[in-house]
Motif scaffolding. Structure first.
Motif, PDB file in Angstrom:
ATOM      1  N   LYS A 207      -2.242  11.180  10.460  1.00 31.08           N
ATOM      2  CA  LYS A 207      -2.529  11.926   9.239  1.00 31.08           C
ATOM      3  C   LYS A 207      -3.596  12.962   9.582  1.00 31.08           C
ATOM      4  O   LYS A 207      -4.640  12.625  10.144  1.00 31.08           O
ATOM      5  N   LYS A 208      -3.327  14.198   9.241  1.00 30.33           N
ATOM      6  CA  LYS A 208      -4.228  15.297   9.555  1.00 30.33           C
ATOM      7  C   LYS A 208      -5.630  15.007   9.025  1.00 30.33           C
ATOM      8  O   LYS A 208      -5.804  14.600   7.875  1.00 30.33           O
ATOM      9  N   GLY A 209      -6.608  15.182   9.898  1.00 26.38           N
ATOM     10  CA  GLY A 209      -7.997  15.011   9.514  1.00 26.38           C
ATOM     11  C   GLY A 209      -8.532  13.591   9.623  1.00 26.38           C
ATOM     12  O   GLY A 209      -9.715  13.360   9.430  1.00 26.38           O
ATOM     13  N   VAL A 210      -7.663  12.641   9.943  1.00 26.83           N
ATOM     14  CA  VAL A 210      -8.106  11.244  10.068  1.00 26.83           C
ATOM     15  C   VAL A 210      -8.160  10.905  11.552  1.00 26.83           C
ATOM     16  O   VAL A 210      -7.158  10.998  12.255  1.00 26.83           O
ATOM     17  N   ARG A 211      -9.346  10.490  12.022  1.00 28.57           N
ATOM     18  CA  ARG A 211      -9.534  10.223  13.445  1.00 28.57           C
ATOM     19  C   ARG A 211      -9.216   8.777  13.811  1.00 28.57           C
ATOM     20  O   ARG A 211      -8.951   8.480  14.962  1.00 28.57           O
TER      21      ARG A 211
ATOM     22  N   SER B  42       0.828  -1.202   0.000  1.00 33.35           N
ATOM     23  CA  SER B  42       0.000   0.000   0.000  1.00 33.35           C
ATOM     24  C   SER B  42       0.867   1.258   0.000  1.00 33.35           C
ATOM     25  O   SER B  42       1.831   1.359   0.758  1.00 33.35           O
ATOM     26  N   GLU B  43       0.482   2.185  -0.821  1.00 33.11           N
ATOM     27  CA  GLU B  43       1.215   3.458  -0.863  1.00 33.11           C
ATOM     28  C   GLU B  43       0.739   4.414   0.226  1.00 33.11           C
ATOM     29  O   GLU B  43       1.401   5.403   0.506  1.00 33.11           O
ATOM     30  N   GLU B  44      -0.407   4.107   0.812  1.00 33.80           N
ATOM     31  CA  GLU B  44      -0.975   4.945   1.867  1.00 33.80           C
ATOM     32  C   GLU B  44      -1.171   4.117   3.128  1.00 33.80           C
ATOM     33  O   GLU B  44      -1.439   2.919   3.062  1.00 33.80           O
ATOM     34  N   PRO B  45      -1.070   4.753   4.295  1.00 35.85           N
ATOM     35  CA  PRO B  45      -1.384   4.036   5.535  1.00 35.85           C
ATOM     36  C   PRO B  45      -2.834   3.559   5.506  1.00 35.85           C
ATOM     37  O   PRO B  45      -3.673   4.130   4.808  1.00 35.85           O
TER      38      PRO B  45
END
Length: 161
Positions: free
Chosen positions: A82-86, A44-47
């Motif tokens: 990551k900003k905005g991710v809870r 995955s390129e993203e968490p």
């Protein structure tokens, strides 16, 4: 190549990569779910969140939570922000060789220490037994030496990682 064919080829690649790479990781004492999850995170390129992982593997959120905790304990993944991710996000560590070898060597050292301790307890009980069998004592000493030798090998490996 059409977009649909490209997507199908990419999906087949990911499936094969997950399937084959996870088999290698299982040799490091990870179970199938933990191995597959690590490969998915690695590709995955993203968490990913636990929900993302659940959807990717088609397993329960509880199974993903248990697997991610094992991977965290072995320092094979990390929790990221990551900003905005809870929700909690996770990503795979990228230095595969060092991370896996370190985790593997540490697991062996822990297992060896436990087994040596158990054998030493048996030795103490055996020494207190007045009806000692010389052959049994020799075998016990050989087992202890074997564990000492294993410990030396894995301590040498540990110094490298």
């Amino acid at each position: 190549m059409r977009t649909q064919e490209r997507d199908e080829a990419l999906e087949a690649f990911h499936y094969n990569m997950i399937s084959e790479f996870s088999k290698t990781l299982e040799m490091f004492s990870l179970n199938t779910t933990e191995s597959q999850l690590f490969v998915i995170l690695y590709l995955s390129e993203e968490p990913m969140t636990l929900d993302d992982m659940k959807n990717a593997l088609g397993k329960s959120k509880t199974a993903m939570s248990n697997a991610i905790h094992t991977l965290l304990n072995f320092n094979l993944v990390e929790r990221v922000w990551k900003k905005g991710v809870r929700k909690d996000l996770y990503q795979a560590e990228k230095d595969l060789y060092e991370k896996f070898m370190n985790a593997y060597v540490n697991r062996w050292l822990e297992a060896i220490a436990k087994q040596k301790s158990n054998l030493e307890q048996i030795e103490k009980q055996f020494c207190n037994d007045s009806a000692q069998n010389k052959q049994t004592n020799l075998k016990l000493q050989e087992a202890l030496k074997f564990h000492d030798a294993l410990e030396d090998v894995f301590n040498d490996l540990h110094k490298e990682y």
